[in-house]
Design a protein around this motif. Structure first.
Motif, PDB file in Angstrom:
ATOM      1  N   ILE A  79      21.664  45.249 -46.155  1.00 16.48           N
ATOM      2  CA  ILE A  79      20.953  46.763 -45.741  1.00 16.48           C
ATOM      3  C   ILE A  79      21.590  47.648 -46.497  1.00 16.48           C
ATOM      4  O   ILE A  79      22.662  47.801 -45.920  1.00 16.48           O
ATOM      5  CB  ILE A  79      20.842  46.667 -44.258  1.00 16.48           C
ATOM      6  CG1 ILE A  79      20.141  45.215 -43.592  1.00 16.48           C
ATOM      7  CG2 ILE A  79      20.234  47.828 -43.829  1.00 16.48           C
ATOM      8  CD1 ILE A  79      20.041  45.324 -42.197  1.00 16.48           C
ATOM      9  N   THR A  80      20.967  48.413 -47.371  1.00 19.65           N
ATOM     10  CA  THR A  80      21.763  49.211 -48.200  1.00 19.65           C
ATOM     11  C   THR A  80      21.953  50.626 -47.460  1.00 19.65           C
ATOM     12  O   THR A  80      22.600  51.596 -48.120  1.00 19.65           O
ATOM     13  CB  THR A  80      21.140  49.373 -49.589  1.00 19.65           C
ATOM     14  OG1 THR A  80      19.898  49.875 -49.647  1.00 19.65           O
ATOM     15  CG2 THR A  80      21.039  48.081 -50.303  1.00 19.65           C
ATOM     16  N   THR A  81      21.375  50.737 -46.445  1.00 15.84           N
ATOM     17  CA  THR A  81      21.324  52.231 -45.824  1.00 15.84           C
ATOM     18  C   THR A  81      22.172  52.213 -44.608  1.00 15.84           C
ATOM     19  O   THR A  81      21.593  51.277 -43.740  1.00 15.84           O
ATOM     20  CB  THR A  81      19.964  52.791 -45.541  1.00 15.84           C
ATOM     21  OG1 THR A  81      19.154  52.305 -46.571  1.00 15.84           O
ATOM     22  CG2 THR A  81      19.984  54.071 -45.119  1.00 15.84           C
ATOM     23  N   ILE A 167      32.296  46.546 -51.233  1.00 15.93           N
ATOM     24  CA  ILE A 167      31.463  47.888 -51.412  1.00 15.93           C
ATOM     25  C   ILE A 167      30.281  48.080 -51.996  1.00 15.93           C
ATOM     26  O   ILE A 167      29.997  47.161 -52.924  1.00 15.93           O
ATOM     27  CB  ILE A 167      32.736  49.024 -52.095  1.00 15.93           C
ATOM     28  CG1 ILE A 167      33.055  48.429 -53.578  1.00 15.93           C
ATOM     29  CG2 ILE A 167      34.067  49.014 -51.559  1.00 15.93           C
ATOM     30  CD1 ILE A 167      33.246  49.554 -54.271  1.00 15.93           C
ATOM     31  N   GLN A 168      29.501  49.116 -51.759  1.00 21.97           N
ATOM     32  CA  GLN A 168      28.300  49.404 -52.408  1.00 21.97           C
ATOM     33  C   GLN A 168      28.738  50.840 -53.103  1.00 21.97           C
ATOM     34  O   GLN A 168      29.142  51.826 -52.558  1.00 21.97           O
ATOM     35  CB  GLN A 168      27.100  49.663 -51.423  1.00 21.97           C
ATOM     36  CG  GLN A 168      25.957  50.188 -52.153  1.00 21.97           C
ATOM     37  CD  GLN A 168      24.858  50.387 -51.260  1.00 21.97           C
ATOM     38  OE1 GLN A 168      24.171  49.222 -51.062  1.00 21.97           O
ATOM     39  NE2 GLN A 168      24.351  51.471 -50.815  1.00 21.97           N
ATOM     40  N   ALA A 169      28.423  50.763 -54.533  1.00 25.06           N
ATOM     41  CA  ALA A 169      28.688  52.160 -55.286  1.00 25.06           C
ATOM     42  C   ALA A 169      27.337  52.302 -55.974  1.00 25.06           C
ATOM     43  O   ALA A 169      27.283  51.780 -57.146  1.00 25.06           O
ATOM     44  CB  ALA A 169      29.641  51.890 -56.069  1.00 25.06           C
ATOM     45  N   TYR A 170      26.255  53.113 -55.577  1.00 21.36           N
ATOM     46  CA  TYR A 170      25.063  53.386 -56.371  1.00 21.36           C
ATOM     47  C   TYR A 170      24.918  54.838 -56.616  1.00 21.36           C
ATOM     48  O   TYR A 170      24.773  55.606 -56.023  1.00 21.36           O
ATOM     49  CB  TYR A 170      23.873  52.800 -55.210  1.00 21.36           C
ATOM     50  CG  TYR A 170      22.494  53.220 -55.772  1.00 21.36           C
ATOM     51  CD1 TYR A 170      22.262  52.188 -56.924  1.00 21.36           C
ATOM     52  CD2 TYR A 170      21.635  53.925 -55.384  1.00 21.36           C
ATOM     53  CE1 TYR A 170      20.939  52.613 -57.407  1.00 21.36           C
ATOM     54  CE2 TYR A 170      20.402  54.336 -55.837  1.00 21.36           C
ATOM     55  CZ  TYR A 170      20.217  53.565 -56.812  1.00 21.36           C
ATOM     56  OH  TYR A 170      18.801  53.673 -57.283  1.00 21.36           O
ATOM     57  N   SER A 171      24.807  54.789 -58.063  1.00 18.44           N
ATOM     58  CA  SER A 171      24.799  55.981 -58.721  1.00 18.44           C
ATOM     59  C   SER A 171      23.261  56.422 -58.801  1.00 18.44           C
ATOM     60  O   SER A 171      22.489  56.671 -59.915  1.00 18.44           O
ATOM     61  CB  SER A 171      25.486  56.092 -60.076  1.00 18.44           C
ATOM     62  OG  SER A 171      26.632  55.925 -59.826  1.00 18.44           O
ATOM     63  N   ALA A 240       7.755  56.563 -65.170  1.00 15.92           N
ATOM     64  CA  ALA A 240       9.055  57.500 -65.258  1.00 15.92           C
ATOM     65  C   ALA A 240      10.209  56.639 -65.967  1.00 15.92           C
ATOM     66  O   ALA A 240      10.846  56.986 -66.611  1.00 15.92           O
ATOM     67  CB  ALA A 240       9.444  58.027 -63.879  1.00 15.92           C
ATOM     68  N   TYR A 241      10.211  55.400 -65.499  1.00 17.01           N
ATOM     69  CA  TYR A 241      11.123  54.393 -66.059  1.00 17.01           C
ATOM     70  C   TYR A 241      10.920  54.099 -67.526  1.00 17.01           C
ATOM     71  O   TYR A 241      11.894  53.878 -68.359  1.00 17.01           O
ATOM     72  CB  TYR A 241      11.453  53.041 -65.307  1.00 17.01           C
ATOM     73  CG  TYR A 241      12.698  53.464 -64.328  1.00 17.01           C
ATOM     74  CD1 TYR A 241      13.730  53.684 -64.808  1.00 17.01           C
ATOM     75  CD2 TYR A 241      12.439  52.987 -63.029  1.00 17.01           C
ATOM     76  CE1 TYR A 241      15.152  53.833 -63.910  1.00 17.01           C
ATOM     77  CE2 TYR A 241      13.779  52.714 -62.034  1.00 17.01           C
ATOM     78  CZ  TYR A 241      14.850  53.405 -62.611  1.00 17.01           C
ATOM     79  OH  TYR A 241      16.073  53.596 -61.790  1.00 17.01           O
ATOM     80  N   LYS A 242       9.790  53.804 -67.725  1.00 14.32           N
ATOM     81  CA  LYS A 242       9.541  53.339 -69.054  1.00 14.32           C
ATOM     82  C   LYS A 242       9.707  54.280 -69.907  1.00 14.32           C
ATOM     83  O   LYS A 242      10.079  53.976 -71.331  1.00 14.32           O
ATOM     84  CB  LYS A 242       7.968  53.091 -69.027  1.00 14.32           C
ATOM     85  CG  LYS A 242       7.137  52.301 -69.987  1.00 14.32           C
ATOM     86  CD  LYS A 242       7.565  50.754 -70.009  1.00 14.32           C
ATOM     87  CE  LYS A 242       7.039  49.820 -71.292  1.00 14.32           C
ATOM     88  NZ  LYS A 242       8.006  48.896 -71.490  1.00 14.32           N
TER      89      LYS A 242
HETATM   90  C1  LIG Z   1      20.848  51.673 -52.864  1.00 17.31           C
HETATM   91  C2  LIG Z   1      19.855  51.457 -53.892  1.00 17.31           C
HETATM   92  N1  LIG Z   1      20.284  50.275 -54.820  1.00 17.31           N
HETATM   93  C3  LIG Z   1      19.369  49.998 -55.695  1.00 17.31           C
HETATM   94  C4  LIG Z   1      18.010  50.581 -55.850  1.00 17.31           C
HETATM   95  C5  LIG Z   1      17.217  50.373 -57.006  1.00 17.31           C
HETATM   96  O1  LIG Z   1      17.151  51.057 -57.893  1.00 17.31           O
HETATM   97  P1  LIG Z   1      15.955  50.859 -58.978  1.00 17.31           P
HETATM   98  O2  LIG Z   1      14.607  50.828 -58.304  1.00 17.31           O
HETATM   99  O3  LIG Z   1      15.863  52.108 -59.714  1.00 17.31           O
HETATM  100  O4  LIG Z   1      16.235  49.744 -59.859  1.00 17.31           O
HETATM  101  C6  LIG Z   1      17.996  51.973 -55.034  1.00 17.31           C
HETATM  102  C7  LIG Z   1      16.608  52.340 -55.237  1.00 17.31           C
HETATM  103  O5  LIG Z   1      16.259  53.653 -54.794  1.00 17.31           O
HETATM  104  C8  LIG Z   1      18.748  52.200 -53.975  1.00 17.31           C
HETATM  105  O6  LIG Z   1      18.539  53.130 -53.223  1.00 17.31           O
END
Ligand SMILES: Cc1ncc(COP(=O)(O)O)c(C=O)c1O
Length: 364
Positions: A79-81, A167-171, A240-242
């Protein structure tokens, strides 16, 4: 003519499958795990498909998405949040209790999260795996990699009912940087303070999860740093990604647009203007307007919640009331969240499967 009422969310199955296989092949070739972010599709069937193709687990954004995925047999979920209320802490530990074999990770970034989760876990006699979010340039959640981060890791290690896993490191701020070279260097630079932290505090990175990267940066980031990549949008791709992918770069993987919105022309008030039945409630516009598939000189403009306006350059174009039009969304995640179902089509536009988007609306 596609045999569907509109607006409808359609997926070109072969393009989607190709996207999934390409990303898995990339991860395998770099010897890193792929943990796809399922916020893009919110659909257990597709998560299971990603696992069958080799993904090590999945990411979800919300606890309610994790609950749905666990109910559908997914065994490894991050769970990334962060979560922050007693209702959520209780639900988190109940999820672990109800699915004892589920490998569940919760992202945290404060002592408050750790204390609370530890205390709720103790009550239910479970242990919750924690992943600490670290600032990687986005300035959203995440601790700056300094002494405070070390203190938080130490705190987790002192507690009995939580487990420090990585750890999670998301840019996130870099995913849509237009220029490939800038994206590449900024993504690498964003990780430097974290690398320094590992060195300064002698943290053995081989023993923990280091999770990050998205569809815009996975190939631009220094992948020797991550143990797993969290890309999500690659399954569908969006306009947007393309637009920012670099087709001729040898490292680049050319994912195709597999997700589109099918709509119908409902009005033709002028020779150069048509109205379709897909407005903002079907096509999100937070990343710009969608593009019109396969029709040259036709551009989409938002006509409100339920209306889309098509401006036509060539007034003699044979497009009329009742005709179907396909749109490529500018942002797939927020578009998909408007629909209850998606339809997988074969290469002849025949529906081969309909899928419930079970995680749709799971924002809690
Ligand atoms: C924490 C986190 N990881 C990964 C992603 C996936 O990114 P993407 O959909 O740009 O591949 C997101 C997307 O918002 C995210 O918030």
């Amino acid at each position: 003519m596609i045999e569907l009422d509109t607006p409808a969310l359609i997926i070109r199955k072969s393009i989607m499958k190709d996207n999934l296989m390409k990303m898995q092949k990339y991860a395998d070739s770099k010897n890193i795990n792929l943990r796809p972010h399922t916020k893009a599709h919110k659909t257990p069937y597709l998560a299971n498909m990603q696992i069958e193709l080799g993904a090590s687990g999945i990411c979800v954004s919300k606890l309610s998405e994790a609950e749905i995925m666990a109910e559908h047999g997914i065994k490894d979920i991050l769970i990334t949040t962060p979560i922050a209320s007693s209702v959520k802490f209780k639900r988190l530990v109940e999820l672990q209790k109800n699915f004892p074999s589920l490998v569940l990770y919760q992202v945290v970034d404060s002592a408050y999260h750790v204390e609370q989760i530890d205390s709720f876990s103790k009550d239910k006699s479970v242990i919750i795996n924690l992943v600490v979010e670290v600032e990687a340039g986005q300035k959203r959640c995440g601790l700056i990699p300094d002494e405070n981060l070390k203190n938080l890791i130490d705190l987790i290690n002192q507690k009995e009912h939580v487990n420090f896993c990585g750890i999670q490191a998301y840019s996130g701020h870099l995913q849509l940087v237009q220029n490939y070279e800038s994206r590449l260097s900024e993504a690498a630079q964003a990780l430097n303070p974290i690398k320094r932290f590992f060195k300064d505090y002698k943290i053995e990175k081989n023993e923990i999860i280091i999770s990050g990267a998205g569809t815009g940066t996975f190939y631009a980031s220094d992948n020797s740093f991550f143990s797993e990549i969290q890309c999500g949008s690659y399954i569908f791709m969006d306009k947007a990604y393309k637009e920012i992918m670099k087709p001729n770069d040898s490292d680049n993987i050319n994912f195709g647009n597999s997700l589109m919105v099918l709509s119908t022309v409902i009005s033709k008030p002028a020779h150069n203007r048509l109205v379709i039945d897909a407005g903002m409630k079907s096509l999100s516009i937070d990343h710009g307007m969608p593009s019109v598939f396969d029709l040259k000189g036709v551009t989409y403009r938002c006509g409100g919640d339920e209306h889309g306006i098509l401006d036509i350059e060539d007034e003699s174009m044979n497009l009329n009331i009742g005709d179907q039009v396909l749109l490529i969304p500018s942002h797939c995640d927020t578009t998909l969240n408007n629909f209850d179902d998606m339809y997988l089509l074969d290469d002849n536009d025949k529906i081969v499967k309909s899928l419930k988007i079970s995680g749709r609306g799971c924002s809690q």
